[in-house]
Scaffold this motif. Structure first.
Motif, PDB file in Angstrom:
ATOM      1  N   ILE A 119       0.873  -1.177   0.000  1.00 25.10           N
ATOM      2  CA  ILE A 119       0.000   0.000   0.000  1.00 25.10           C
ATOM      3  C   ILE A 119       0.909   1.225   0.000  1.00 25.10           C
ATOM      4  O   ILE A 119       1.855   1.286   0.790  1.00 25.10           O
ATOM      5  N   ALA A 120       0.649   2.184  -0.869  1.00 23.09           N
ATOM      6  CA  ALA A 120       1.497   3.386  -0.932  1.00 23.09           C
ATOM      7  C   ALA A 120       1.348   4.219   0.328  1.00 23.09           C
ATOM      8  O   ALA A 120       0.285   4.244   0.953  1.00 23.09           O
ATOM      9  N   GLU A 121       2.423   4.917   0.697  1.00 24.48           N
ATOM     10  CA  GLU A 121       2.376   5.859   1.823  1.00 24.48           C
ATOM     11  C   GLU A 121       1.516   7.067   1.426  1.00 24.48           C
ATOM     12  O   GLU A 121       1.380   7.370   0.240  1.00 24.48           O
ATOM     13  N   PRO A 122       0.950   7.776   2.407  1.00 22.90           N
ATOM     14  CA  PRO A 122       0.174   8.975   2.066  1.00 22.90           C
ATOM     15  C   PRO A 122       1.010   9.962   1.246  1.00 22.90           C
ATOM     16  O   PRO A 122       2.147  10.247   1.611  1.00 22.90           O
ATOM     17  N   GLY A 123       0.474  10.417   0.126  1.00 26.26           N
ATOM     18  CA  GLY A 123       1.162  11.402  -0.709  1.00 26.26           C
ATOM     19  C   GLY A 123       2.258  10.836  -1.590  1.00 26.26           C
ATOM     20  O   GLY A 123       2.882  11.568  -2.358  1.00 26.26           O
ATOM     21  N   GLU A 124       2.512   9.523  -1.490  1.00 23.67           N
ATOM     22  CA  GLU A 124       3.582   8.915  -2.295  1.00 23.67           C
ATOM     23  C   GLU A 124       3.191   8.923  -3.772  1.00 23.67           C
ATOM     24  O   GLU A 124       2.110   8.473  -4.140  1.00 23.67           O
ATOM     25  N   GLY A 125       4.065   9.436  -4.630  1.00 20.06           N
ATOM     26  CA  GLY A 125       3.802   9.446  -6.078  1.00 20.06           C
ATOM     27  C   GLY A 125       3.873   8.043  -6.644  1.00 20.06           C
ATOM     28  O   GLY A 125       4.324   7.098  -5.988  1.00 20.06           O
ATOM     29  N   ILE A 126       3.415   7.925  -7.890  1.00 17.79           N
ATOM     30  CA  ILE A 126       3.469   6.645  -8.600  1.00 17.79           C
ATOM     31  C   ILE A 126       4.933   6.258  -8.800  1.00 17.79           C
ATOM     32  O   ILE A 126       5.747   7.087  -9.200  1.00 17.79           O
ATOM     33  N   GLY A 127       5.271   5.018  -8.502  1.00 17.72           N
ATOM     34  CA  GLY A 127       6.656   4.549  -8.624  1.00 17.72           C
ATOM     35  C   GLY A 127       6.993   4.085 -10.029  1.00 17.72           C
ATOM     36  O   GLY A 127       6.106   3.872 -10.863  1.00 17.72           O
ATOM     37  N   LEU A 128       8.292   3.885 -10.278  1.00 16.43           N
ATOM     38  CA  LEU A 128       8.714   3.400 -11.592  1.00 16.43           C
ATOM     39  C   LEU A 128       8.165   2.008 -11.872  1.00 16.43           C
ATOM     40  O   LEU A 128       7.950   1.651 -13.033  1.00 16.43           O
TER      41      LEU A 128
END
Lengths: 377, 377
Positions: free
Chosen positions: A18-27
């Motif tokens: 699960i992405a962290e809050p505010g984390e952008g889309i990763g490569l």
């Protein structure tokens, strides 16, 4: 490796991140997004989506299969196992069916927090004319065991997912597999099935999310116990905590989409229209019950007005349905929202969250700036 | 609005954003990535890319054009302006040409810092068989002014880019427009041009990056002064600072790509192969000069070995060329790297940076884990 072999309990618990809050889309998510693709929403204009505009999701690589040497094995708990070439299948009764497909992860990248996987916004959808032969008569010819419960479908696409090396495989309840509208498909929109859509043969299970329509089919296995492979037991479940099993993902929940009106900004995709009457059009569908209504809001969901929904077409019970309404657009910023309802209930404006972002039918929101200057062209 | 009208100097300076260090891909970039799509690199196996696998970049929306009422205007500095229907064009001599296309922004999302735009990794490429009629005889029939310098091509795709509302339009030097291999194209891989590739008519300028091959053509205008529209003067330039004009993006720089071997992990796209001899294959191309060599490194660029490059095919001078080599894969982690060279020089292992990430031919790097256990299938 046999793909119907149960994987271990510890492997079953391999969790998606699960992405962290505010984390952008990763490569990693971007690498999936540049390989797979949605249907640009202006293509909602087509009754039948051209193949290169239809959404595509490939878990691993697109296999290189030679249709001349390819064959399909039908075995397991049957009296008479079959091996079928493409010519064998094409010599059987052929049916063409107009069917909507949607990825179970559609809308995932708009969830908060964001499940890390194929990062769909809302475009993982399309409707095509699929040509193939019904599966049920083949199962009957093979002689299904009276103890059978599931049918497992295995594709040639091979890879690793959360530590489990596998050929993509899905189990389907026998009762669903025996439905007369479930097809083994070799054609799309009057042409041979394209490589990315499962050539030479895929399964079609109208009404179910995309994961059920197994591509690059090599094997069909009738099972007397429930299928426990990765794609049923681990992926494609609606888990909310870390330890619950979660309900399996099955039929498509209701959704309406709007073809964004006017013209876009290249980078933001924000829309612009001129003031005055604007015709809004789109499509609506549900895999679980007939669509009953589409509603449109032009004030971010504060008020709603009914759209004109095209009548259900008995010739195409599994296609999407067109809807339209007229918006008297006043200058300024607006947010358009659309929602569908089916006989089981409405599309929620706040979609329930789950760890894999599955079967999430949150509503589409389209910011539009209405310009009061005269048309520039 | 006339698209050949010069925009203002201040607008010309409208700059693309550069991502902050470590900033993830934004929802704006993702919205472009889910609409547009690259060619999954396993499709390097095809001499001719199937249309739905060929890369697609659409600046705005895919226009809805009716081929029956559509026509092409050819005017400007000509003696005899022409208006041509699709039937007019199809009644002229037809040519089919196998041509590689690559987006000028290919590789952009791997640059540091990252220019914020369509976030291509390395997949914005494809080779198709394009059918159309040469442009030069039409320009000759129209009677080009002896003072002409540029030809402007305008599409029906309409939108806003960095504040400038426009129909997509590109200028091409007259000498390039008069090349005998420049075509007005209505067919792709033996079929009508699909909507997303420019139906009913697009331009084809073999050897140039994709921005030159204007889709959904509506107008061709001969100019006696250099074209100063947005897509030549602002976009598609290799600016490094904020105020320099930057060199224009023109012909495709040399590049080699590898079809990633073995099988992938779903989420990371990391590759796995079994130890032993592994055949590596891919394609190489250049739009500026003939490809002369492809080299492969299996140790992250420390050492290089030549690949076997297929001979140039005189029938397809603008197609990519296949290459192959054998890798004796030893267990453990490896990084494969490939690079091409053409008659003007090699592909750099460290690509020069520019603000829009244009014409950037950095090398592909493919991490591969070699497994020493026996094959599992």
């Amino acid at each position: 490796m046999t793909t119907t072999q149960p994987t271990t309990e510890s492997t079953h618990r391999g969790r998606a991140r699960i992405a962290e809050p505010g984390e952008g889309i990763g490569l990693d998510e971007l690498a999936l997004a540049t390989r797979n693709h949605g249907m640009p929403l202006e293509a909602l204009r087509y009754d039948v989506t051209p193949p290169g505009l239809h959404y595509v999701l490939t878990h691993y690589d697109i296999p290189a299969l030679d249709p001349g040497s390819w064959s399909l094995e039908l075995g397991g708990a049957v009296a008479r196992p079959l091996r079928l070439t493409l010519d064998d299948l094409r010599s059987r009764p052929a049916v063409t069916s107009r069917v909507l497909l949607e990825c179970a992860g559609n809308g995932r990248a708009r969830l908060e927090p964001r499940p890390v996987s194929q990062p769909w916004l809302l475009e993982a959808v399309g409707t095509a004319e699929w040509t193939g032969t019904p599966l049920a008569p083949l199962l009957e010819e093979a002689g299904v065991s009276p103890e059978a419960v599931d049918v497992a479908f295995t594709g040639a696409d091979h890879g690793v997912e959360r530590g489990v090396e596998q050929d993509y495989a899905r189990g389907l309840p026998l009762a669903e597999a025996m439905r007369p509208d479930v097809l083994l498909v070799w054609g799309m929109n009057g042409m041979p099935l394209p490589p990315q859509h499962g050539a030479p043969l895929r399964l079609l299970v109208p009404g179910w999310y995309g994961m059920a329509h197994v591509k690059w089919l090599t094997r069909i296995e009738v099972l007397e116990t429930a299928f426990t492979g990765f794609q049923n037991a681990v992926a494609y479940r609606m888990r909310t905590g870390g330890d619950d099993d979660g309900a399996p993902v099955t039929r498509i929940a209701p959704r309406a989409l709007l073809a964004p009106p006017g013209w876009p900004d290249f980078m933001t995709r924000e829309r612009f229209v001129h003031a005055g009457p604007v015709t809004l059009t789109g499509r609506a569908w549900s895999g679980r019950a007939p669509v009953t209504a589409v509603e449109v809001s032009t004030d971010a969901g504060t008020t709603w007005a009914p759209a004109d929904l095209a009548p259900a077409d008995p010739a195409h019970p599994h296609a999407w349905r067109a809807w339209t309404c007229t918006w008297d657009a006043a200058p300024g910023p607006h947010e358009l929202v659309v929602r569908a309802a089916d006989a089981e209930g409405p599309q929620p404006t706040e979609a329930p969250w789950n760890r894999q972002g599955m079967a999430n039918n949150l509503v589409q929101r389209v910011p539009v700036t209405v310009l009061d200057q005269p048309r520039g062209r």
